[in-house]
Design a protein around this motif. Structure first.
Motif, PDB file in Angstrom:
ATOM      1  N   ASP A 125      33.243  38.306  29.393  1.00 41.35           N
ATOM      2  CA  ASP A 125      34.339  39.166  29.856  1.00 41.35           C
ATOM      3  C   ASP A 125      35.663  38.576  29.357  1.00 41.35           C
ATOM      4  N   ARG A 126      36.312  39.270  28.419  1.00 41.11           N
ATOM      5  CA  ARG A 126      37.558  38.770  27.833  1.00 41.11           C
ATOM      6  C   ARG A 126      38.798  39.343  28.510  1.00 41.11           C
ATOM      7  N   LEU A 127      38.611  40.272  29.418  1.00 38.08           N
ATOM      8  CA  LEU A 127      39.746  40.847  30.127  1.00 38.08           C
ATOM      9  C   LEU A 127      40.432  39.790  30.994  1.00 38.08           C
ATOM     10  N   ILE A 129      20.797  30.671  18.920  1.00 38.55           N
ATOM     11  CA  ILE A 129      22.062  31.009  19.563  1.00 38.55           C
ATOM     12  C   ILE A 129      21.958  32.385  20.224  1.00 38.55           C
ATOM     13  N   ASN A 130      22.474  32.502  21.436  1.00 42.45           N
ATOM     14  CA  ASN A 130      22.404  33.759  22.179  1.00 42.45           C
ATOM     15  C   ASN A 130      23.664  34.584  21.909  1.00 42.45           C
ATOM     16  N   PHE A 131      23.648  35.309  20.800  1.00 40.52           N
ATOM     17  CA  PHE A 131      24.781  36.175  20.491  1.00 40.52           C
ATOM     18  C   PHE A 131      24.760  37.458  21.324  1.00 40.52           C
ATOM     19  N   GLU A 160      31.183  33.458  21.772  1.00 42.18           N
ATOM     20  CA  GLU A 160      31.647  32.118  22.119  1.00 42.18           C
ATOM     21  C   GLU A 160      31.568  31.212  20.894  1.00 42.18           C
ATOM     22  N   VAL A 161      32.456  30.233  20.847  1.00 45.88           N
ATOM     23  CA  VAL A 161      32.419  29.267  19.746  1.00 45.88           C
ATOM     24  C   VAL A 161      31.154  28.418  19.872  1.00 45.88           C
ATOM     25  N   PRO A 162      30.735  27.762  18.781  1.00 46.14           N
ATOM     26  CA  PRO A 162      29.551  26.900  18.854  1.00 46.14           C
ATOM     27  C   PRO A 162      29.688  25.810  19.921  1.00 46.14           C
ATOM     28  N   VAL A 163      28.564  25.405  20.462  1.00 42.40           N
ATOM     29  CA  VAL A 163      28.545  24.350  21.484  1.00 42.40           C
ATOM     30  C   VAL A 163      29.232  23.089  20.970  1.00 42.40           C
ATOM     31  N   THR A 185      38.806  29.874  11.495  1.00 39.76           N
ATOM     32  CA  THR A 185      39.038  30.622  12.731  1.00 39.76           C
ATOM     33  C   THR A 185      38.340  31.978  12.748  1.00 39.76           C
ATOM     34  N   LYS A 186      38.253  32.636  11.598  1.00 34.94           N
ATOM     35  CA  LYS A 186      37.598  33.947  11.536  1.00 34.94           C
ATOM     36  C   LYS A 186      36.100  33.802  11.749  1.00 34.94           C
ATOM     37  N   THR A 187      35.518  32.806  11.099  1.00 36.67           N
ATOM     38  CA  THR A 187      34.075  32.582  11.175  1.00 36.67           C
ATOM     39  C   THR A 187      33.645  32.169  12.575  1.00 36.67           C
ATOM     40  N   PHE A 188      34.334  31.160  13.124  1.00 41.29           N
ATOM     41  CA  PHE A 188      33.884  30.541  14.370  1.00 41.29           C
ATOM     42  C   PHE A 188      34.606  31.088  15.601  1.00 41.29           C
ATOM     43  N   ASN A 189      35.527  32.023  15.391  1.00 42.34           N
ATOM     44  CA  ASN A 189      36.192  32.744  16.475  1.00 42.34           C
ATOM     45  C   ASN A 189      37.087  31.863  17.344  1.00 42.34           C
TER      46      ASN A 189
END
Length: 394
Positions: free
Chosen positions: A13-15, A6-8, A45-48, A236-240
């Protein structure tokens, strides 16, 4: 076959997305052009697999009233607990709650009366203070013991607080936010035995359960032989994906569970759930184990990088030994400067937003809480901003 890496490091861009951490940083810090390391969501990003499940459901085109009480959801949760924590969960104990804090607040109202005491261990997540006070209950602090950059439980004080007749609930945070403690089996056993002795109910906020450092292992409070417990948690905390609104609770006590469901469905009309939140939860728990392993490795590396940076560049800032979460708890007491000055320099000179620990109570006024759930590039930028702001403090 090895799982796909995974490319963490990818920066998103969240703005402009109505993002609390990025778009509304001015609300808390007074300026909008700050690099934020604030509230506890990540920039990943959440997992694929989660995205694919959401896209498939989106393409269906109909989003009607939705049930949560079914085998597909419950089996994803029980399987996750079995795989990640080697814990058996009775599927009947699982109930929906739109958020962890909603569930906790309703349990407090069911288990206590006005002016009864709810014990929390400080420093603590600031929402704990708010829901207790807003419900008309008394907030009772069991301050954690801080020594040698680590926190432990003051069991003598805890038992004194549990023994008071008006104190009815212990609101446990496990793993603990903001200190990063993973409570050991021995500590949890002692907590349970004391609560059993004094007939105090344990509500355990375990939303940080999946993010643990190295060999530390979270133990669900339901593992112990005590029926007067409940867990409030979420993927939700884990997987954002907290914006998708989906959490759940484990309530072994049947009478309490039924009382809660009556409030959820009949008093508050929350029998239908967010279809996207539920789909994301099922996809994450059914397919996300490798992703979480890699997430933990990445956060471990971020943690080590930040520790090394601070030791070399800002040695007067001490890092509390973290066993869990993507939140670092930084002791700034040796800087010898008031927190208001530290915050002013971080904001005005560093252009960086880092949480003031004072809002978490206890000895938090001498700490900063730094969110490292982000790309390494962002973390490096933030640490350099912190260094520029604080290097010449006098």
């Amino acid at each position: 076959m090895s799982p796909k890496k995974i490319n963490f490091d990818k920066q998103v861009d969240r703005l402009g997305t109505y993002c609390t951490q990025w778009d509304y940083v001015k609300d808390r810090f007074g300026e909008s052009d700050l690099l934020p390391f604030t509230i506890s969501d990540t920039d990943f990003e959440v997992p694929v697999e989660v995205m694919e499940a959401l896209k498939e459901r989106m393409n269906h085109g109909v989003f009607g009233y939705t049930r949560w009480n079914h085998t597909d959801l419950k089996s994803s949760i029980t399987s996750w607990y079995n795989t990640r924590f080697q814990t058996y969960i009775n599927a009947e104990d699982i109930v929906y709650t739109p958020s962890v804090m909603y569930g906790i607040s309703q349990l407090i109202e069911l288990l206590t009366n006005k002016n009864d005491g709810v014990i929390i261990q400080t420093p603590a997540y600031d929402a704990f203070f708010k829901i207790i006070q807003a419900s008309g209950r008394k907030l009772i602090e069991n301050s954690l013991i801080y020594q040698n950059e680590a926190y432990t439980i003051d069991f003598k004080d805890l038992e004194n607080k549990l023994a008071a007749a008006h104190n009815k609930v212990l609101l446990l945070c496990s793993p603990h936010n903001p200190t990063g403690r993973v409570w050991s089996k021995e500590e949890l056993e002692r907590i349970v035995l004391l609560c059993q002795k004094h007939e105090v109910f344990i509500i355990s906020d375990e939303i940080h359960m999946d993010i643990t450092r190295y060999d530390n292992q979270h133990i669900p409070i339901t593992n112990f032989d005590y029926q007067h417990v409940a867990i409030a948690t979420s993927g939700t905390k884990t997987f954002n994906f907290p914006g998708l609104i989906f959490s759940f609770m484990l309530i072994p006590n049947q009478e309490l569970r039924e009382d809660y469901l009556t409030i959820l469905k009949e008093k508050h009309g929350l029998s239908s759930v967010s279809i996207m939140g539920m789909e994301a939860t099922m996809a994450a728990y059914n397919n996300g184990s490798d992703w979480v392993d890699q997430l933990n490795d990445y956060i471990d590396d971020n943690y080590e990088f930040a520790c090394d940076f601070l030791q070399k560049k800002l040695p007067d800032i001490k890092v509390v030994h973290s066993q869990a979460t993507y939140l670092m708890w930084l002791d700034v007491s040796e800087l010898g400067i008031d927190m208001s000055i530290i915050q002013d320099k971080l904001i005005k000179e560093g252009k960086v937003a880092i949480m003031n620990g004072a809002i978490y109570g206890g000895n938090g006024k001498e700490f900063l809480r730094l969110n490292i759930g982000c790309s390494r590039e962002k973390l490096i930028d933030g640490l350099n901003r912190m260094y520029r702001a604080l290097k010449n403090l006098e």
